[in-house]
Design a protein around this motif. Structure first.
Motif, PDB file in Angstrom:
ATOM      1  N   ALA A 227      -0.914  -1.248  -5.781  1.00 31.40           N
ATOM      2  CA  ALA A 227      -1.196  -2.051  -4.592  1.00 31.40           C
ATOM      3  C   ALA A 227      -1.544  -3.461  -5.049  1.00 31.40           C
ATOM      4  O   ALA A 227      -2.519  -3.669  -5.778  1.00 31.40           O
ATOM      5  CB  ALA A 227      -2.349  -1.447  -3.803  1.00 31.40           C
TER       6      ALA A 227
ATOM      7  N   PRO B 103       0.837  -1.211   0.000  1.00 33.51           N
ATOM      8  CA  PRO B 103       0.000   0.000   0.000  1.00 33.51           C
ATOM      9  C   PRO B 103       0.869   1.258   0.000  1.00 33.51           C
ATOM     10  O   PRO B 103       1.882   1.326   0.681  1.00 33.51           O
ATOM     11  CB  PRO B 103      -0.787  -0.129   1.312  1.00 33.51           C
ATOM     12  N   GLY B 104       0.481   2.223  -0.815  1.00 33.82           N
ATOM     13  CA  GLY B 104       1.249   3.453  -0.917  1.00 33.82           C
ATOM     14  C   GLY B 104       2.211   3.471  -2.080  1.00 33.82           C
ATOM     15  O   GLY B 104       2.742   4.527  -2.424  1.00 33.82           O
ATOM     16  N   THR B 105       2.467   2.314  -2.711  1.00 31.32           N
ATOM     17  CA  THR B 105       3.304   2.281  -3.905  1.00 31.32           C
ATOM     18  C   THR B 105       2.410   2.496  -5.130  1.00 31.32           C
ATOM     19  O   THR B 105       1.191   2.575  -5.022  1.00 31.32           O
ATOM     20  CB  THR B 105       4.065   0.952  -4.024  1.00 31.32           C
TER      21      THR B 105
END
Length: 208
Positions: A60, A55-57
């Protein structure tokens, strides 16, 4: 040194690549820029430049893996319209992320596909069977990032270029579903030059 592309195939090939760029835009990606001359991706043992999947890249995913330096990831959303589905669905799998090699000096993508829950081998077989003009298909049971996985190598005949090109992929089952990571390329030479990035992903993949 790469042999020159046959003149009789150059014009239709360029037309096809232009069309592919426009169609790829339907999946939420940009048309491909001109290929740079730097061959970073071709050097043995791709250098890692951060991970992808958490998450956050950019994407996901049910897994994470190391990105090769200068490769650019982008999430893909496949809609139900005919063009988007034709490009973004293959057999049991739907494309969810693509990592562009052009900034690293090659023409091709490392693409991540979601195939739902089920055996990795069966999902990969369905994926390859849905590929038109595939031949010389070989499956192997391997360890990817220390996890059981299935890998396939095969060739696909490109009617525009009038030649076959190598492709490969590996699949692994996770609690969130089966993931297929595929490497294609413009031709066999591009494919082989991008192998270090594929091998980096395969060796570093982890279920999330």
């Amino acid at each position: 040194m790469r042999p020159p592309i046959r003149v009789r195939t150059l014009v239709p090939a360029l037309a096809a690549f232009a069309a592919a760029g426009l169609l790829t835009g339907c999946l939420g990606t940009e048309p491909a820029p001109d290929k740079p001359t730097d061959k970073t991706a071709a050097t043995p043992g791709a250098k890692g430049a951060g991970s992808l999947g958490a998450p956050g890249t950019a994407c996901a995913l049910p897994v994470s893996f190391e990105l090769a330096e200068n490769w650019k990831p982008k999430a893909v959303t496949v809609s139900d319209d005919e063009i988007s589905a034709a490009l973004g669905k293959q057999g049991p799998a739907t494309m969810v992320c693509e990592v562009d090699a052009k900034p690293a000096g090659n023409i091709g993508f490392l693409r991540v596909w979601s195939a739902g829950k089920g055996p990795a081998h069966a999902a990969l077989e369905g994926f390859v069977k849905a590929e038109k003009n595939a031949s010389k298909v070989v499956y192997n049971e391997i360890a990817a990032g220390g996890m059981p996985a299935t890998e396939v190598t095969y060739t696909v005949y490109n009617k525009i270029m009038e030649e076959s090109k190598e492709e490969r992929a590996f699949a692994l089952s996770t609690p969130k579903g089966t993931v297929i990571i595929h490497l294609g390329g413009l031709d066999t030479q591009e494919h082989r030059e991008m192998l270090p990035a594929y091998e980096l992903a395969r060796s570093s993949v982890k279920a999330l």
